[in-house]
Write a protein that holds these residues in place. Sequence first.
Motif, PDB file in Angstrom:
ATOM      1  N   ARG B 150     -52.708 -63.493 -92.410  1.00 42.22           N
ATOM      2  CA  ARG B 150     -53.937 -64.264 -92.587  1.00 42.22           C
ATOM      3  C   ARG B 150     -54.992 -63.414 -93.282  1.00 42.22           C
ATOM      4  N   GLU B 151     -55.861 -64.073 -93.978  1.00 42.70           N
ATOM      5  CA  GLU B 151     -57.025 -63.432 -94.596  1.00 42.70           C
ATOM      6  C   GLU B 151     -57.736 -62.566 -93.543  1.00 42.70           C
ATOM      7  N   GLY B 152     -58.020 -61.315 -93.891  1.00 41.84           N
ATOM      8  CA  GLY B 152     -58.779 -60.470 -92.982  1.00 41.84           C
ATOM      9  C   GLY B 152     -57.949 -59.694 -91.983  1.00 41.84           C
ATOM     10  N   ASP B 153     -56.637 -59.896 -91.979  1.00 43.38           N
ATOM     11  CA  ASP B 153     -55.774 -59.196 -91.020  1.00 43.38           C
ATOM     12  C   ASP B 153     -55.782 -57.681 -91.223  1.00 43.38           C
ATOM     13  N   THR B 154     -55.607 -56.970 -90.125  1.00 42.21           N
ATOM     14  CA  THR B 154     -55.247 -55.560 -90.191  1.00 42.21           C
ATOM     15  C   THR B 154     -53.738 -55.484 -89.986  1.00 42.21           C
ATOM     16  N   VAL B 155     -53.052 -54.880 -90.969  1.00 36.49           N
ATOM     17  CA  VAL B 155     -51.590 -54.885 -91.002  1.00 36.49           C
ATOM     18  C   VAL B 155     -51.079 -53.457 -90.900  1.00 36.49           C
ATOM     19  N   PHE B 156     -50.034 -53.276 -90.090  1.00 42.09           N
ATOM     20  CA  PHE B 156     -49.378 -51.978 -89.981  1.00 42.09           C
ATOM     21  C   PHE B 156     -47.930 -52.123 -90.447  1.00 42.09           C
ATOM     22  N   ILE B 157     -47.484 -51.188 -91.287  1.00 42.94           N
ATOM     23  CA  ILE B 157     -46.141 -51.246 -91.866  1.00 42.94           C
ATOM     24  C   ILE B 157     -45.450 -49.908 -91.650  1.00 42.94           C
ATOM     25  N   ALA B 177     -55.080 -59.221 -96.763  1.00 46.69           N
ATOM     26  CA  ALA B 177     -55.277 -58.327 -95.619  1.00 46.69           C
ATOM     27  C   ALA B 177     -56.528 -57.489 -95.834  1.00 46.69           C
ATOM     28  N   GLU B 178     -57.251 -57.286 -94.759  1.00 44.96           N
ATOM     29  CA  GLU B 178     -58.492 -56.509 -94.815  1.00 44.96           C
ATOM     30  C   GLU B 178     -58.168 -55.023 -94.872  1.00 44.96           C
ATOM     31  N   ARG B 179     -57.133 -54.633 -94.098  1.00 46.90           N
ATOM     32  CA  ARG B 179     -56.847 -53.207 -93.931  1.00 46.90           C
ATOM     33  C   ARG B 179     -55.338 -53.076 -93.764  1.00 46.90           C
ATOM     34  N   VAL B 180     -54.731 -52.159 -94.536  1.00 46.88           N
ATOM     35  CA  VAL B 180     -53.289 -51.980 -94.489  1.00 46.88           C
ATOM     36  C   VAL B 180     -52.980 -50.519 -94.189  1.00 46.88           C
ATOM     37  N   ILE B 181     -52.237 -50.337 -93.107  1.00 45.33           N
ATOM     38  CA  ILE B 181     -51.915 -49.003 -92.606  1.00 45.33           C
ATOM     39  C   ILE B 181     -50.410 -48.820 -92.716  1.00 45.33           C
ATOM     40  N   GLY B 182     -49.985 -47.666 -93.220  1.00 46.99           N
ATOM     41  CA  GLY B 182     -48.557 -47.414 -93.335  1.00 46.99           C
ATOM     42  C   GLY B 182     -48.178 -46.118 -92.639  1.00 46.99           C
ATOM     43  N   SER B 183     -46.924 -46.030 -92.214  1.00 45.75           N
ATOM     44  CA  SER B 183     -46.442 -44.757 -91.679  1.00 45.75           C
ATOM     45  C   SER B 183     -45.256 -44.290 -92.509  1.00 45.75           C
ATOM     46  N   ALA B 184     -45.143 -42.970 -92.623  1.00 46.63           N
ATOM     47  CA  ALA B 184     -44.025 -42.371 -93.354  1.00 46.63           C
ATOM     48  C   ALA B 184     -43.767 -40.999 -92.761  1.00 46.63           C
ATOM     49  N   GLY B 185     -42.615 -40.430 -93.078  1.00 45.48           N
ATOM     50  CA  GLY B 185     -42.243 -39.122 -92.517  1.00 45.48           C
ATOM     51  C   GLY B 185     -42.763 -37.981 -93.365  1.00 45.48           C
ATOM     52  N   GLY B 186     -43.708 -37.229 -92.836  1.00 56.10           N
ATOM     53  CA  GLY B 186     -44.231 -36.059 -93.546  1.00 56.10           C
ATOM     54  C   GLY B 186     -45.587 -36.307 -94.174  1.00 56.10           C
ATOM     55  N   ALA B 187     -46.340 -35.227 -94.280  1.00 57.86           N
ATOM     56  CA  ALA B 187     -47.710 -35.312 -94.789  1.00 57.86           C
ATOM     57  C   ALA B 187     -47.728 -35.738 -96.261  1.00 57.86           C
ATOM     58  N   ARG B 188     -46.742 -35.298 -97.028  1.00 55.71           N
ATOM     59  CA  ARG B 188     -46.735 -35.603 -98.453  1.00 55.71           C
ATOM     60  C   ARG B 188     -46.597 -37.112 -98.678  1.00 55.71           C
ATOM     61  N   LYS B 189     -45.639 -37.683 -97.977  1.00 52.61           N
ATOM     62  CA  LYS B 189     -45.437 -39.132 -98.122  1.00 52.61           C
ATOM     63  C   LYS B 189     -46.632 -39.915 -97.597  1.00 52.61           C
ATOM     64  N   PHE B 199     -52.308 -48.168 -99.825  1.00 50.55           N
ATOM     65  CA  PHE B 199     -52.581 -48.284 -98.387  1.00 50.55           C
ATOM     66  C   PHE B 199     -53.974 -47.718 -98.088  1.00 50.55           C
ATOM     67  N   ASP B 200     -54.638 -48.325 -97.119  1.00 53.16           N
ATOM     68  CA  ASP B 200     -55.934 -47.784 -96.699  1.00 53.16           C
ATOM     69  C   ASP B 200     -55.751 -46.496 -95.919  1.00 53.16           C
ATOM     70  N   VAL B 201     -54.720 -46.437 -95.098  1.00 52.12           N
ATOM     71  CA  VAL B 201     -54.438 -45.224 -94.332  1.00 52.12           C
ATOM     72  C   VAL B 201     -52.931 -44.977 -94.321  1.00 52.12           C
ATOM     73  N   GLY B 202     -52.548 -43.744 -94.579  1.00 52.89           N
ATOM     74  CA  GLY B 202     -51.153 -43.332 -94.434  1.00 52.89           C
ATOM     75  C   GLY B 202     -51.040 -42.409 -93.227  1.00 52.89           C
ATOM     76  N   ILE B 203     -50.122 -42.730 -92.313  1.00 53.88           N
ATOM     77  CA  ILE B 203     -49.939 -41.927 -91.097  1.00 53.88           C
ATOM     78  C   ILE B 203     -48.625 -41.159 -91.207  1.00 53.88           C
ATOM     79  N   ASP B 204     -48.677 -39.870 -90.927  1.00 50.10           N
ATOM     80  CA  ASP B 204     -47.443 -39.074 -90.832  1.00 50.10           C
ATOM     81  C   ASP B 204     -46.911 -39.237 -89.413  1.00 50.10           C
ATOM     82  N   TYR B 205     -45.854 -40.033 -89.252  1.00 50.42           N
ATOM     83  CA  TYR B 205     -45.414 -40.337 -87.884  1.00 50.42           C
ATOM     84  C   TYR B 205     -44.823 -39.126 -87.194  1.00 50.42           C
ATOM     85  N   ARG B 206     -44.413 -38.110 -87.979  1.00 53.89           N
ATOM     86  CA  ARG B 206     -43.878 -36.909 -87.325  1.00 53.89           C
ATOM     87  C   ARG B 206     -44.985 -36.116 -86.640  1.00 53.89           C
TER      88      ARG B 206
END
Lengths: 344, 344
Positions: B150-157, B177-189, B199-206
Amino acid sequence: MLDTFPATTRVVCLASRPAGEPGPENFGIGHQPITEPVPGQLLVRNVYMSVDPAMRGRMETTEKHYTTNFEVGGPLDGSAIGEVVAGDVDGFPVGCYVRHRLGWRDYALVDAATATVVDPDLAPLPDWLGILGQTGFTAYVGLVRTGGLREGDTVFISAAAGAVGSAAGQFAKLLGAERVIGSAGGARKAELLESQLGFDVGIDYRADLPGGLAAAAPDGIDLYFDNVGGEHLVAALHALRQGGRVALCGMIADLRSRADSPPIAHLIQATLKRLTIQGFIVRDHEDLRPEFERRVASWLRTGEVVSRQTITDGLENAADAFLSMLTGGNIGKALVRIGPERLS
Amino acid sequence: MLDTFPATTRVVCLASRPAGEPGPENFGIGHQPITEPVPGQLLVRNVYMSVDPAMRGRMETTEKHYTTNFEVGGPLDGSAIGEVVAGDVDGFPVGCYVRHRLGWRDYALVDAATATVVDPDLAPLPDWLGILGQTGFTAYVGLVRTGGLREGDTVFISAAAGAVGSAAGQFAKLLGAERVIGSAGGARKAELLESQLGFDVGIDYRADLPGGLAAAAPDGIDLYFDNVGGEHLVAALHALRQGGRVALCGMIADLRSRADSPPIAHLIQATLKRLTIQGFIVRDHEDLRPEFERRVASWLRTGEVVSRQTITDGLENAADAFLSMLTGGNIGKALVRIGPERLS
């Protein structure tokens, strides 16, 4: 005007928060003055009250749940039905019966805006707290809306001898399910599902849940009405057919605290089989209530639905009734009779 | 007519089933004769092929998955694009490019009914296997239909730097989407998610997945696009707001065998917050494909969507490309270039 009523009313209070399983020591009985209703208020003499699984979560912690928690030393509350004995509010004549939220006491001063008149000629008063009340409505919403019940479905219901489960099983059949399977604790309850509550198969989950489910539904299930989570949910994930649906019932959610909630294995089945797993809480679905009351009242009149209650007498025994319900001591809806329907 | 083609084609075969993680020893290269197409068939010279996570499940066991499994000693298959070099089927002129299911070989004899003509002027050929192919379509279906974006959603992938994830992140933004957050392995990714994939924010899940998610979405998320299950799903259950949605992506489901699938704790959150958790498999949603192709081709033309690929050269390196993709060695869609776009 209040000369005809006692000066005070008994109220069951939260004596202490349970550490683990609740026990009688967590309950106490206090007395509060009965005051004259102000405009918009009704003085209600309670007749029946409901004991609900969700009470447990409200006793346990100060953590925010989806409803308000009780305070230590303060009164408990919950669904009740009583007779209006004083108050001057349009549509709530003295002598009528109302369903309201202030159970756990003999007399309640109720905001009329939170009360609903119930008709004892349409169905007996206990039904208005059970199969025609929040309990039945939870079963109906979970099947019809969250579970998307379809003609010909094979439906599995856990805690099937309980208040919500025993209503859900009967409703499922009447709404077109081909086969309805229930689980309950112990051979006696499992048998009762078949002989008295209209289930096609009753499974004793203490014996062999996955085996019993596989035998009862060799081709799988379409809809799982979940009242308990845990191993029941895992077994259902395996039994569900492609495109199957799970309705996670919010009424009983507080039976287990969040930390206790066991991990669910094999959730990958949800991807492989395109399952839909959906939590619901009944108060989001008030728009369905008129349809629900109309259909269920009609089924009750024709005898197509049987309502079962386990009724305990006396407000002083309300805590016992609640504790017994938590350990599966009830069949159908657990109620407490606080007083007679009419004072002679 | 076939004098202009080699007499045989290389085919990558399943040499043995993996015991645990697949390795190079599970792959072999064989040769098959190239025969003349019969009516309804096309002889296709492959140009690009896709390596997909779902291959792993098809190699692993003879257990029935939602697609057919490979046989030991038999050829592998998968999405590919190639040039029609022989065959007389209306709508498939010699020289056109088709997308079909017989990759893992230089030449393929393709049933025209299973092939689709792709237009290299609308988008480069690799895109037709990636962001305009099954990969992008999976992202689109998961967001739009299963996830109900939906319009305005915060989405995590999760797995956000991968093929599906990197498409989903970009589509989510373009779809409101208002805000899109992603996770990946490692700081570089994780950094690359922000700097190159929108992406608005990339998270290093490790490093710290729950902490990173809480910091990125202090008010919670509305939609979780799940590519991995496990701890990501648990973290998302906690971060989801009331009424939140989870799309369980079937494309990558076979990455983990059923037995390995880790238990999901805290599923009670789904009840407390009325979540909807839904598995999907893209082939159930072909009706959305025209809309998907139209929108994404337009976004590619305007440059609003960037397509990323990791391309390995040579059919002889296809197994390596697949194994590298399984351990996260790719950014975006992992492809193998089997031959040049045009033979000079």
